[in-house]
Design a protein around this motif. Sequence first.
Motif, short mmCIF file in Angstrom:
data_model
loop_
_atom_site.label_atom_id
_atom_site.label_comp_id
_atom_site.label_asym_id
_atom_site.label_seq_id
_atom_site.Cartn_x
_atom_site.Cartn_y
_atom_site.Cartn_z
N GLY A 28 15.41 -6.13 -70.06
CA GLY A 28 14.96 -7.51 -70.20
C GLY A 28 13.95 -7.89 -69.14
O GLY A 28 12.95 -8.55 -69.41
N TYR A 29 14.20 -7.47 -67.91
CA TYR A 29 13.29 -7.76 -66.81
C TYR A 29 11.94 -7.07 -67.02
O TYR A 29 10.89 -7.67 -66.89
N LYS A 30 12.00 -5.77 -67.36
CA LYS A 30 10.79 -4.96 -67.48
C LYS A 30 9.95 -5.36 -68.70
O LYS A 30 8.73 -5.41 -68.62
N PHE A 31 10.60 -5.60 -69.83
CA PHE A 31 9.84 -5.79 -71.07
C PHE A 31 9.77 -7.23 -71.55
O PHE A 31 9.08 -7.51 -72.52
N ILE A 32 10.47 -8.15 -70.91
CA ILE A 32 10.40 -9.55 -71.31
C ILE A 32 9.93 -10.43 -70.16
O ILE A 32 8.93 -11.14 -70.28
N TYR A 33 10.60 -10.38 -69.04
CA TYR A 33 10.30 -11.29 -67.95
C TYR A 33 8.94 -10.99 -67.30
O TYR A 33 8.14 -11.90 -67.11
N PRO A 35 6.22 -9.29 -68.51
CA PRO A 35 5.09 -9.68 -69.36
C PRO A 35 4.92 -11.20 -69.50
O PRO A 35 3.80 -11.71 -69.48
N TYR A 36 6.04 -11.90 -69.61
CA TYR A 36 5.96 -13.36 -69.72
C TYR A 36 5.33 -13.96 -68.48
O TYR A 36 4.46 -14.82 -68.56
N LYS A 37 5.77 -13.54 -67.29
CA LYS A 37 5.24 -14.09 -66.04
C LYS A 37 3.75 -13.77 -65.89
O LYS A 37 2.97 -14.61 -65.46
N GLU A 38 3.35 -12.54 -66.23
CA GLU A 38 1.94 -12.17 -66.10
C GLU A 38 1.08 -12.98 -67.06
O GLU A 38 0.03 -13.50 -66.67
N THR A 39 1.51 -13.13 -68.29
CA THR A 39 0.77 -13.91 -69.26
C THR A 39 0.71 -15.38 -68.83
O THR A 39 -0.35 -16.01 -68.91
N ALA A 40 1.82 -15.90 -68.37
CA ALA A 40 1.85 -17.29 -67.92
C ALA A 40 0.91 -17.50 -66.74
O ALA A 40 0.22 -18.51 -66.65
N LYS A 41 0.83 -16.52 -65.84
CA LYS A 41 -0.05 -16.63 -64.67
C LYS A 41 -1.53 -16.64 -65.10
O LYS A 41 -2.32 -17.45 -64.63
N VAL A 42 -1.89 -15.74 -66.00
CA VAL A 42 -3.27 -15.70 -66.49
C VAL A 42 -3.62 -17.00 -67.20
O VAL A 42 -4.70 -17.57 -66.99
N LEU A 43 -2.71 -17.50 -68.03
CA LEU A 43 -2.97 -18.75 -68.74
C LEU A 43 -3.05 -19.94 -67.79
O LEU A 43 -3.86 -20.86 -68.00
N GLU A 44 -2.25 -19.92 -66.74
CA GLU A 44 -2.32 -20.99 -65.75
C GLU A 44 -3.67 -20.98 -65.04
O GLU A 44 -4.31 -22.02 -64.88
N LEU A 62 2.15 -12.65 -75.76
CA LEU A 62 3.50 -13.10 -76.09
C LEU A 62 3.90 -12.75 -77.51
O LEU A 62 5.07 -12.53 -77.79
N SER A 63 2.92 -12.69 -78.42
CA SER A 63 3.21 -12.33 -79.80
C SER A 63 1.92 -11.84 -80.44
O SER A 63 0.83 -12.08 -79.91
N PRO A 64 2.01 -11.17 -81.57
CA PRO A 64 0.77 -10.75 -82.26
C PRO A 64 -0.09 -11.95 -82.65
O PRO A 64 -1.32 -11.87 -82.61
N GLU A 65 0.53 -13.05 -83.00
CA GLU A 65 -0.23 -14.25 -83.35
C GLU A 65 -0.99 -14.79 -82.15
O GLU A 65 -2.13 -15.25 -82.26
#
Length: 168
Positions: A28-33, A35-44, A62-65
């Motif tokens: 969960g940490y490696k494949f969910i948390y 990626p989420y934090k990295e994507t959130a940081k770039v978007l921020e 976060l998703s294919p969409e």
Amino acid sequence: MVTSILEKKYFITLSVFFIFLVTIIFIGYKFIYIPYKETAKVLEFFSKGYTLQGIYELRYPLSPEFYDAIKKFKSYVDVNEMISATKRQAQYLALQNQINPHFLYNSLEGIRGEAISAGLNSLAEMTEALATFFRYIISNMEHLVTLEDELESIENYFMIHCIIKCNR
């Protein structure tokens, strides 16, 4: 002895459950948390205006969409940048095309004035014919012209060459 076997089974079950729990947490940490934090940081950073390039290179969308939306956004930005650059280039060329003919006409009129004041009437006529000829060529590049205008332009061109040959 029975308690010892139960304790071993309990210990083994507890150990397997603990290993399973640690594995689930790691995955969960490696494949969910992460990626989420990295994507959130770039978007921020993007929302604050720091970067535009990083938004296109998300390692973990976060998703294919979401990935498709980013690609679509990139195409809009690229098109807008291209339109903006093309518009700036067209404005520059329009301004340059306005300045160059005026500079040419003003220079030729200055030469004509000097020729008249020096009593060089043939040079003044030739300069006037040249200015008229250039004005005709530059202003009628994209338009249809009448036969009368075309003949007048040919006369100006012919006059320039006659004056040059007559003064030799």
